[in-house]
Design a protein around this motif. Structure first.
Motif, PDB file in Angstrom:
ATOM      1  N   ARG A 149      -6.677 -20.679 -29.299  1.00  0.00           N
ATOM      2  CA  ARG A 149      -6.968 -22.178 -30.086  1.00  0.00           C
ATOM      3  C   ARG A 149      -8.307 -21.685 -30.292  1.00  0.00           C
ATOM      4  NH1 ARG A 149      -8.089 -25.974 -27.842  1.00  0.00           N
ATOM      5  NH2 ARG A 149      -9.029 -25.070 -25.213  1.00  0.00           N
ATOM      6  N   TYR A 150      -9.172 -20.449 -30.225  1.00  0.00           N
ATOM      7  CA  TYR A 150     -10.858 -21.082 -30.524  1.00  0.00           C
ATOM      8  C   TYR A 150     -11.045 -20.095 -31.930  1.00  0.00           C
ATOM      9  CZ  TYR A 150     -15.731 -19.720 -30.290  1.00  0.00           C
ATOM     10  OH  TYR A 150     -17.186 -19.535 -31.096  1.00  0.00           O
ATOM     11  N   TRP A 151     -10.138 -19.171 -31.934  1.00  0.00           N
ATOM     12  CA  TRP A 151     -10.011 -18.051 -32.730  1.00  0.00           C
ATOM     13  C   TRP A 151      -9.677 -18.576 -33.944  1.00  0.00           C
ATOM     14  CZ3 TRP A 151     -13.847 -15.594 -32.960  1.00  0.00           C
ATOM     15  CH2 TRP A 151     -14.550 -14.842 -31.658  1.00  0.00           C
ATOM     16  N   GLU A 152      -8.374 -19.677 -34.245  1.00  0.00           N
ATOM     17  CA  GLU A 152      -8.040 -20.343 -35.021  1.00  0.00           C
ATOM     18  C   GLU A 152      -8.466 -21.501 -35.562  1.00  0.00           C
ATOM     19  OE1 GLU A 152      -4.213 -23.417 -35.665  1.00  0.00           O
ATOM     20  OE2 GLU A 152      -3.723 -22.393 -33.920  1.00  0.00           O
ATOM     21  N   MET A 153      -9.285 -21.877 -34.725  1.00  0.00           N
ATOM     22  CA  MET A 153     -10.868 -22.977 -35.356  1.00  0.00           C
ATOM     23  C   MET A 153     -11.683 -21.997 -36.023  1.00  0.00           C
ATOM     24  SD  MET A 153     -12.216 -25.864 -33.496  1.00  0.00           S
ATOM     25  CE  MET A 153     -10.462 -26.617 -32.637  1.00  0.00           C
ATOM     26  N   PHE A 154     -11.810 -20.943 -35.294  1.00  0.00           N
ATOM     27  CA  PHE A 154     -13.179 -20.310 -35.746  1.00  0.00           C
ATOM     28  C   PHE A 154     -12.849 -19.859 -37.299  1.00  0.00           C
ATOM     29  CE2 PHE A 154     -15.230 -16.186 -37.267  1.00  0.00           C
ATOM     30  CZ  PHE A 154     -16.673 -16.849 -36.469  1.00  0.00           C
ATOM     31  N   ASN A 155     -11.240 -19.704 -37.438  1.00  0.00           N
ATOM     32  CA  ASN A 155     -11.071 -18.912 -38.789  1.00  0.00           C
ATOM     33  C   ASN A 155     -10.431 -20.122 -40.394  1.00  0.00           C
ATOM     34  OD1 ASN A 155     -10.910 -16.225 -38.061  1.00  0.00           O
ATOM     35  ND2 ASN A 155      -9.196 -16.254 -36.907  1.00  0.00           N
ATOM     36  N   ASP A 156     -10.819 -21.539 -39.373  1.00  0.00           N
ATOM     37  CA  ASP A 156     -10.544 -21.910 -40.150  1.00  0.00           C
ATOM     38  C   ASP A 156     -11.777 -22.939 -41.063  1.00  0.00           C
ATOM     39  OD1 ASP A 156      -8.019 -22.216 -40.336  1.00  0.00           O
ATOM     40  OD2 ASP A 156      -7.644 -24.101 -38.580  1.00  0.00           O
ATOM     41  N   MET A 157     -12.857 -21.768 -40.848  1.00  0.00           N
ATOM     42  CA  MET A 157     -14.464 -22.587 -40.401  1.00  0.00           C
ATOM     43  C   MET A 157     -14.722 -22.100 -42.198  1.00  0.00           C
ATOM     44  SD  MET A 157     -16.300 -23.282 -36.876  1.00  0.00           S
ATOM     45  CE  MET A 157     -17.500 -22.995 -37.901  1.00  0.00           C
ATOM     46  N   GLU A 158     -15.761 -22.832 -42.957  1.00  0.00           N
ATOM     47  CA  GLU A 158     -16.430 -22.152 -43.754  1.00  0.00           C
ATOM     48  C   GLU A 158     -17.715 -21.461 -43.969  1.00  0.00           C
ATOM     49  OE1 GLU A 158     -15.753 -23.349 -47.286  1.00  0.00           O
ATOM     50  OE2 GLU A 158     -14.188 -24.049 -47.901  1.00  0.00           O
ATOM     51  N   GLY A 159     -18.270 -20.325 -44.261  1.00  0.00           N
ATOM     52  CA  GLY A 159     -19.590 -20.005 -43.943  1.00  0.00           C
ATOM     53  C   GLY A 159     -19.334 -18.676 -42.557  1.00  0.00           C
ATOM     54  N   ASN A 160     -20.624 -18.390 -42.499  1.00  0.00           N
ATOM     55  CA  ASN A 160     -20.562 -17.441 -41.532  1.00  0.00           C
ATOM     56  C   ASN A 160     -21.565 -18.121 -40.233  1.00  0.00           C
ATOM     57  OD1 ASN A 160     -21.344 -15.155 -40.154  1.00  0.00           O
ATOM     58  ND2 ASN A 160     -22.448 -13.832 -41.805  1.00  0.00           N
ATOM     59  N   PHE A 161     -20.634 -18.089 -39.103  1.00  0.00           N
ATOM     60  CA  PHE A 161     -21.106 -18.939 -38.337  1.00  0.00           C
ATOM     61  C   PHE A 161     -20.427 -17.605 -37.041  1.00  0.00           C
ATOM     62  CE2 PHE A 161     -19.956 -22.537 -40.385  1.00  0.00           C
ATOM     63  CZ  PHE A 161     -21.197 -23.400 -40.454  1.00  0.00           C
ATOM     64  N   ASP A 162     -20.814 -16.603 -37.304  1.00  0.00           N
ATOM     65  CA  ASP A 162     -21.106 -15.215 -36.156  1.00  0.00           C
ATOM     66  C   ASP A 162     -21.489 -15.183 -35.002  1.00  0.00           C
ATOM     67  OD1 ASP A 162     -18.949 -14.757 -37.732  1.00  0.00           O
ATOM     68  OD2 ASP A 162     -19.603 -12.376 -38.274  1.00  0.00           O
ATOM     69  N   ALA A 163     -22.918 -15.985 -35.635  1.00  0.00           N
ATOM     70  CA  ALA A 163     -23.494 -15.731 -34.505  1.00  0.00           C
ATOM     71  C   ALA A 163     -23.880 -17.062 -33.727  1.00  0.00           C
ATOM     72  CB  ALA A 163     -25.872 -15.749 -34.576  1.00  0.00           C
ATOM     73  N   MET A 164     -23.584 -17.979 -34.031  1.00  0.00           N
ATOM     74  CA  MET A 164     -22.713 -18.904 -33.269  1.00  0.00           C
ATOM     75  C   MET A 164     -21.533 -19.590 -32.345  1.00  0.00           C
ATOM     76  SD  MET A 164     -23.955 -22.514 -32.606  1.00  0.00           S
ATOM     77  CE  MET A 164     -25.121 -22.916 -33.640  1.00  0.00           C
ATOM     78  N   ALA A 165     -20.263 -18.520 -32.587  1.00  0.00           N
ATOM     79  CA  ALA A 165     -19.151 -17.468 -32.619  1.00  0.00           C
ATOM     80  C   ALA A 165     -19.478 -17.141 -31.074  1.00  0.00           C
ATOM     81  CB  ALA A 165     -18.892 -17.258 -33.223  1.00  0.00           C
ATOM     82  N   LEU A 166     -20.617 -16.723 -31.269  1.00  0.00           N
ATOM     83  CA  LEU A 166     -20.709 -15.803 -29.725  1.00  0.00           C
ATOM     84  C   LEU A 166     -21.075 -16.348 -28.341  1.00  0.00           C
ATOM     85  CD1 LEU A 166     -23.192 -12.989 -31.025  1.00  0.00           C
ATOM     86  CD2 LEU A 166     -21.058 -12.401 -30.512  1.00  0.00           C
TER      87      LEU A 166
END
Length: 149
Positions: free
Chosen positions: A79-96
């Protein structure tokens, strides 16, 4: 196609070469003489396949995601990665941070992530994979004696 943009007839003929199988079936089933211009063709295509457009999600949707009680780590990850992959932009730091905060406070992975410096997505994913493997082994009855890293 940009080279031929002034030749509408050619644009209409080249259009199908960019379609997948489902869109091609739609195109093949168009009734003769119902489309009079390239603009009409693209409008008809857009109207038919509007539901296939990928809608990007705002950052707030990632912030509100959390692991449900009784949910496996694998299900939460999916669920997390599906939602993360549906986001535009670079949110890697926020994902951590948001991934960790979405875990229950007593979850071993959250505790471990709080104690280790994870600075990039690769480190996070490597750490998660270790926990996921242990969880899967325990569910299969193989890892009852294993200690989570």
């Amino acid at each position: 196609m940009a080279v031929y943009c002034r030749d509408e007839a050619l644009m209409c003929k080249v259009f199908p070469s960019s379609l997948g199988s489902m869109a091609m079936r739609w195109f093949d089933n168009l009734k003769a003489d119902t489309i009079n211009s390239y603009q009409e063709l693209t409008q008809a295509f857009g109207s038919r396949f509007v539901t296939c457009r990928r809608v990007t999600r705002p950052l707030s949707s990632l912030l509100s995601l959390s692991m449900h009680e009784g949910e496996t780590l694998k299900a939460y990850l999916d669920r997390y990665w599906e939602m993360f992959n549906d986001m535009e932009g670079n949110f890697d730091a926020m994902a951590l941070d948001t991934f960790k905060l979405g875990l229950p406070t007593n979850h071993g992975l959250r505790t471990s992530l709080s104690g280790k410096l994870v600075t990039n997505m690769r480190q996070l994913m490597d750490h998660i994979e270790k926990y996921k493997k242990v969880e899967e082994d325990q569910q299969q009855g193989k890892g009852k004696d294993k200690v989570i890293p």
